[in-house]
Design a protein around this motif. Sequence first.
Motif, short mmCIF file in Angstrom:
data_model
loop_
_atom_site.label_atom_id
_atom_site.label_comp_id
_atom_site.label_asym_id
_atom_site.label_seq_id
_atom_site.Cartn_x
_atom_site.Cartn_y
_atom_site.Cartn_z
N LEU A 160 -1.15 -2.09 -7.15
CA LEU A 160 -1.03 -0.63 -7.07
C LEU A 160 -0.85 0.00 -8.44
CD1 LEU A 160 1.17 -0.15 -3.87
CD2 LEU A 160 -1.29 0.23 -4.13
N LEU A 199 1.12 -6.93 -4.55
CA LEU A 199 0.92 -5.56 -4.11
C LEU A 199 1.37 -4.58 -5.19
CD1 LEU A 199 0.30 -3.45 -1.92
CD2 LEU A 199 2.61 -3.82 -1.02
N ASN A 225 -6.47 5.48 -0.25
CA ASN A 225 -5.48 6.54 -0.11
C ASN A 225 -6.06 7.91 -0.47
OD1 ASN A 225 -2.59 4.57 -1.30
ND2 ASN A 225 -3.71 4.55 0.63
N THR A 267 -7.25 -0.13 -2.58
CA THR A 267 -6.17 0.51 -1.83
C THR A 267 -5.93 1.93 -2.34
OG1 THR A 267 -5.13 -1.64 -1.46
CG2 THR A 267 -3.76 0.30 -1.14
N GLY A 272 -6.66 -8.19 0.71
CA GLY A 272 -5.21 -8.21 0.85
C GLY A 272 -4.71 -9.52 1.44
N ASN A 304 3.30 3.17 1.30
CA ASN A 304 2.78 2.01 0.57
C ASN A 304 3.81 0.91 0.37
OD1 ASN A 304 0.59 3.72 0.37
ND2 ASN A 304 0.16 3.24 -1.76
N TYR A 352 -9.44 -3.73 2.05
CA TYR A 352 -7.99 -3.92 1.95
C TYR A 352 -7.55 -5.13 2.78
CZ TYR A 352 -3.07 -3.05 3.22
OH TYR A 352 -1.73 -3.18 3.48
N TYR A 389 2.78 -1.16 3.40
CA TYR A 389 1.90 -2.22 2.89
C TYR A 389 2.68 -3.49 2.57
CZ TYR A 389 -1.64 1.47 2.31
OH TYR A 389 -2.53 2.49 2.52
N TRP A 413 -10.67 0.31 3.89
CA TRP A 413 -9.64 -0.34 4.70
C TRP A 413 -10.06 -1.77 5.04
CZ3 TRP A 413 -7.24 2.11 9.77
CH2 TRP A 413 -5.99 1.52 10.00
#
Length: 294
Positions: free
Chosen positions: A181, A177, A85, A81, A164, A217, A160, A221, A157
């Motif tokens: 991060l 998450l 970005n 992720t 995710g 985010n 992700y 997210y 992505w």
Amino acid sequence: MGRAEERLRALPPEALFLVSAISQYIGAAIAVSIFDEVAPQTVAWLRVIGAAVVLVLVSRPWRMHWTREQLIGVAVFGIATALMNVFFYLGLDRIDLGKGVTIEFIGPIAVAAVTTRSRRNAGALAFAVTGVLVLGGVEVADNLVGLLFILAASLLWAVYIVIGSRVAQVDRGVAGLGLGLAIGAVAIAPIGAPGSGHVWLDPRLLTLCLLVGVFSNAIGYGIDQFTLRRIPIRRFSLLLALLPVTAVIVGWVALDQQPSGIDLVGIALVLVGVVVQERDEIERVETVVRTDPA
């Protein structure tokens, strides 16, 4: 279940995606507006830091038990992720927001295509793909570097979405998450930290960079994580077609990147694809459970 989560469950996934998309691209618009003052990779790094701090403080993942496998999944998710970005912002420094998001949508399209199982869903995907291709246009053909950055973000992505989904199914709220991060912020520090010194000394720039993280985010997210627990990957990937549409609108309103008539045709095709797709059995069952007074 908390009161906030009950309210979120009462909303259809399309509504949640709209809120997520608006939040993400408000953040992106803020980021683009300061690229002349802060390098895109530095904005991306501070974006990840800002989101990680907020989410970790809210979810307090250190109070939870994590298996080794879960921690590895969270780390991979967070690093992918964070890199997504970085590449996305490097691309946005060279390509309009709406078209950048549209090209990046190749990743979700690939995931949706792999997981599509019915003719109706295949037709919905065809509408969405056509709309995305129309929105993408050909203006970036002479911008190979920007295109490569966006394509790299597109690949990440897809990662992700797949990873995710696994992180979301652990069902720890936004703890996975936030922890991911935080790990991602450390991983991309060699990319984003150089040249960031002046930002730490400028309250305005620092606040804007951290706000990007909160909008794009933490909120965006965070909603994704909740939605991934409700619907299958296939439908999640196709609903992401709403993001290029939202990006075009936000780019128009916030950055004066006015869409053309052909862009509006692309938006219409994407919306048709989202509307005609099948609702999955899991959603039908959930709806019955919510509405059945028994």
